[in-house]
Every structure is written in C-alpha cells, then in structure tokens.
Design a protein around this motif. Sequence first.
Motif, mmCIF file in Angstrom:
data_model
loop_
_atom_site.group_PDB
_atom_site.id
_atom_site.type_symbol
_atom_site.label_atom_id
_atom_site.label_comp_id
_atom_site.label_asym_id
_atom_site.label_seq_id
_atom_site.Cartn_x
_atom_site.Cartn_y
_atom_site.Cartn_z
ATOM 1 N N TYR A 244 0.692 -1.004 -0.108
ATOM 2 C CA TYR A 244 -0.161 0.037 -0.051
ATOM 3 C C TYR A 244 1.004 1.306 0.124
ATOM 4 C CZ TYR A 244 -4.019 -2.951 0.920
ATOM 5 O OH TYR A 244 -4.747 -3.951 0.689
ATOM 6 N N ASP A 245 2.199 0.978 0.239
ATOM 7 C CA ASP A 245 2.775 2.118 0.260
ATOM 8 C C ASP A 245 3.843 2.506 -1.251
ATOM 9 O OD1 ASP A 245 2.611 2.847 2.920
ATOM 10 O OD2 ASP A 245 4.252 1.377 3.588
ATOM 11 N N ASP A 246 3.404 1.701 -2.131
ATOM 12 C CA ASP A 246 3.918 1.554 -3.508
ATOM 13 C C ASP A 246 3.162 2.164 -4.148
ATOM 14 O OD1 ASP A 246 5.192 1.130 -5.798
ATOM 15 O OD2 ASP A 246 4.786 -1.071 -6.103
ATOM 16 N N TRP A 247 3.296 3.697 -4.413
ATOM 17 C CA TRP A 247 2.453 4.870 -5.054
ATOM 18 C C TRP A 247 3.179 5.530 -6.047
ATOM 19 C CZ3 TRP A 247 2.959 9.854 -4.158
ATOM 20 C CH2 TRP A 247 3.618 10.094 -2.900
ATOM 21 N N GLY A 248 2.321 6.115 -7.175
ATOM 22 C CA GLY A 248 3.100 7.217 -7.919
ATOM 23 C C GLY A 248 1.919 8.389 -8.218
ATOM 24 N N ILE A 249 2.461 9.358 -8.957
ATOM 25 C CA ILE A 249 1.558 10.282 -9.454
ATOM 26 C C ILE A 249 1.249 9.940 -10.917
ATOM 27 C CG2 ILE A 249 2.266 12.093 -7.809
ATOM 28 C CD1 ILE A 249 4.099 13.430 -10.176
ATOM 29 N N ASP A 250 0.333 10.409 -11.409
ATOM 30 C CA ASP A 250 -0.068 9.959 -12.805
ATOM 31 C C ASP A 250 0.900 10.833 -13.863
ATOM 32 O OD1 ASP A 250 -2.483 9.645 -14.703
ATOM 33 O OD2 ASP A 250 -1.716 11.648 -15.278
ATOM 34 N N GLU A 251 1.310 9.976 -14.922
ATOM 35 C CA GLU A 251 2.146 10.498 -15.794
ATOM 36 C C GLU A 251 2.049 11.975 -16.293
ATOM 37 O OE1 GLU A 251 4.467 8.767 -19.665
ATOM 38 O OE2 GLU A 251 2.976 7.853 -18.981
ATOM 39 N N GLN A 252 0.741 12.337 -16.711
ATOM 40 C CA GLN A 252 0.643 13.712 -16.993
ATOM 41 C C GLN A 252 0.791 14.763 -16.051
ATOM 42 O OE1 GLN A 252 -3.448 13.450 -18.518
ATOM 43 N NE2 GLN A 252 -2.865 12.751 -20.633
ATOM 44 N N LEU A 253 0.343 14.271 -14.839
ATOM 45 C CA LEU A 253 0.803 15.265 -13.797
ATOM 46 C C LEU A 253 2.241 15.637 -13.528
ATOM 47 C CD1 LEU A 253 -0.075 17.119 -11.396
ATOM 48 C CD2 LEU A 253 -0.212 15.052 -10.046
ATOM 49 N N PHE A 254 2.800 14.464 -13.814
ATOM 50 C CA PHE A 254 4.493 14.404 -13.645
ATOM 51 C C PHE A 254 4.964 15.166 -14.715
ATOM 52 C CE2 PHE A 254 8.436 12.826 -14.945
ATOM 53 C CZ PHE A 254 8.987 13.179 -13.824
ATOM 54 N N MET A 255 4.445 15.167 -16.128
ATOM 55 C CA MET A 255 5.155 15.710 -16.987
ATOM 56 C C MET A 255 4.819 17.282 -16.843
ATOM 57 S SD MET A 255 6.640 13.573 -18.906
ATOM 58 C CE MET A 255 7.009 14.719 -20.394
ATOM 59 N N TYR A 256 3.719 17.810 -16.314
ATOM 60 C CA TYR A 256 3.390 19.028 -16.066
ATOM 61 C C TYR A 256 4.333 19.688 -15.097
ATOM 62 C CZ TYR A 256 0.862 23.132 -14.361
ATOM 63 O OH TYR A 256 0.529 24.465 -13.922
ATOM 64 N N VAL A 257 4.377 18.805 -13.788
ATOM 65 C CA VAL A 257 5.226 19.393 -12.655
ATOM 66 C C VAL A 257 6.901 19.685 -13.438
ATOM 67 C CG1 VAL A 257 6.458 18.814 -10.568
ATOM 68 C CG2 VAL A 257 3.832 18.478 -11.012
ATOM 69 N N ASP A 258 7.240 18.541 -14.153
ATOM 70 C CA ASP A 258 8.553 18.506 -14.658
ATOM 71 C C ASP A 258 8.722 19.875 -15.585
ATOM 72 O OD1 ASP A 258 11.063 17.089 -15.324
ATOM 73 O OD2 ASP A 258 10.496 16.928 -17.252
#
Length: 264
Positions: A244-258
């Motif tokens: 349950y600790d294995d999580w991540g953000i959506d790829e589109q959101l990551f690209m936006y933040v990047d």
Amino acid sequence: MYLDDGLGTHTDEETCKTMSNQVRQDLIQSGFVPKNEKSKWSPMKLLVFLGFSIDTNRGTITIPNERVQKVLKTIADVEYYVSKHGKVHARLVDSLVGQIVSMSYVIGNVAYIMSKHLSIDILIYSDASNTGYGGYVVETPFNIAHGMWSECEASKSSTWKELNAVRNILLSMINVLKDKRIKWFSDNQNVVTIVEKGSMKPELQDIAMCIFENCLIHNISIDVVWVPRTLNEKADFISRIIDYDDWGIDEQLFMYVDSLWGPS
C-alpha cells in the motif's frame, strides 16, 4: 616446458617400434629430455592412457577400477553430508560432476544428462498475479523479490506478466546471480519457450532479449522449466502481496510538474 599425453598406434609391431624410436630421437634432438619412468617406448596391447584402460586385443576402452571406486567414495561423502548436515559443500559436488563427466568418453552423453542437475547453483521460483509479481531463491529463502503492476501493466496478458516477472526478478537479484547456473521455475509454459527461443510479438521479444543480454553480460546460465501451479504456491503468494506504500503520481501530472521546474 613439458610435453606429454602423446600416443601412437599401428597394426604392425615393427612399424610401431620404428615410430616410437623416431619420436624419442626427435624429442632429444629438439633439446627435450624424455622422462623414461613415465614413458612407454615399447609397443603394448594393454595400457592406461589419460585415465582410460585401452585393450587393443579386445578393441575396448574401459574405466579403471580405481577411478570407479573414487566416484563411489565421493558419492558416499555427498550422501553423508546431506544426511548429517542437510547440505553439502559446492566444491564436493563440483568434484563429483567433474569425475562423472570425465568418464563420458566411455559411458557417453549419459554422463552429462544424469549429472546436469548437480551443476545447478541456484533454484528460483517466480510467479505473477493481476496485482504484481514475486519470486524467491530456494537456497536463501530471505532473498525475495516483489513488485506491483501499474494500471497499464495490470491490463497486459498473463504471458507478458509472467515473462516480465522473470526479467524484473533477474535484474533485482543480479548481484546474487552473477556467475551462477540457475534453474528457474515458472508455471507458465509460454515463458519457458520465449526465454529459450524468443517470440514473434515485439513486446515479448524485447523482454526476452533483455533477459538474454543481462545473462550474457553477467555470465549467468539460466534454464527455465515449467512447474505445475500447485508446486509454485510460495511465489504465487508473494506475487499477490499488495504494497500500500507503493504509489506514484499520474504521468501527465508528472510531465506538467517537470515542465515547471525540471529535474531537481
């Protein structure tokens, strides 16, 4: 410099003597000193050469009794350590395999077939479920690999998941498996074929090539075999563990933040 393990034959005894004398003279004239106590310059029909008994009268090559007794002694030692300690030193097993294989000239390929499993260093079981993958090393049960599928990966075929499980577990344990001979158990028959022969499907072929290349780079010999699901329960259990600790953000959101701040 030493020269040995030479053998000359002829159907005529006198010709054989001439050949023997010529070889000895050639050695002496070349500056070598023949070791007479280890050399047989006179023709003979019974001799031991390279650990084999040669009988030219009967036309047979056999294994000397002392070699047979040595193998039986080594087998007895292996049995003793397994029964008393539950394990045996790898060097003793290697010695046994070497002794058996060295007899292959007489007993044939059965020497390789019957000792093949003794050459395996590590046994690994792997499995994949809808949520993730898991695997473990039999010899060291605490060496466990586990991972979760992404939403995209979870929608892939069972063969893709099982094959990717092999790749991911191999890469996660690469330092443990380096320079080893591995017997890998999977309950998916397609995985066995693809690792050995590849696949016409590009995404499966890419995974198979990754497995092959890493085995080549790290000197790993891998033999993947099928095992019934009922004999793969531990790997199956590991593959179904949900982290349950294995999580991540959506790829589109990551690209936006990047795009806003770039790499840190």
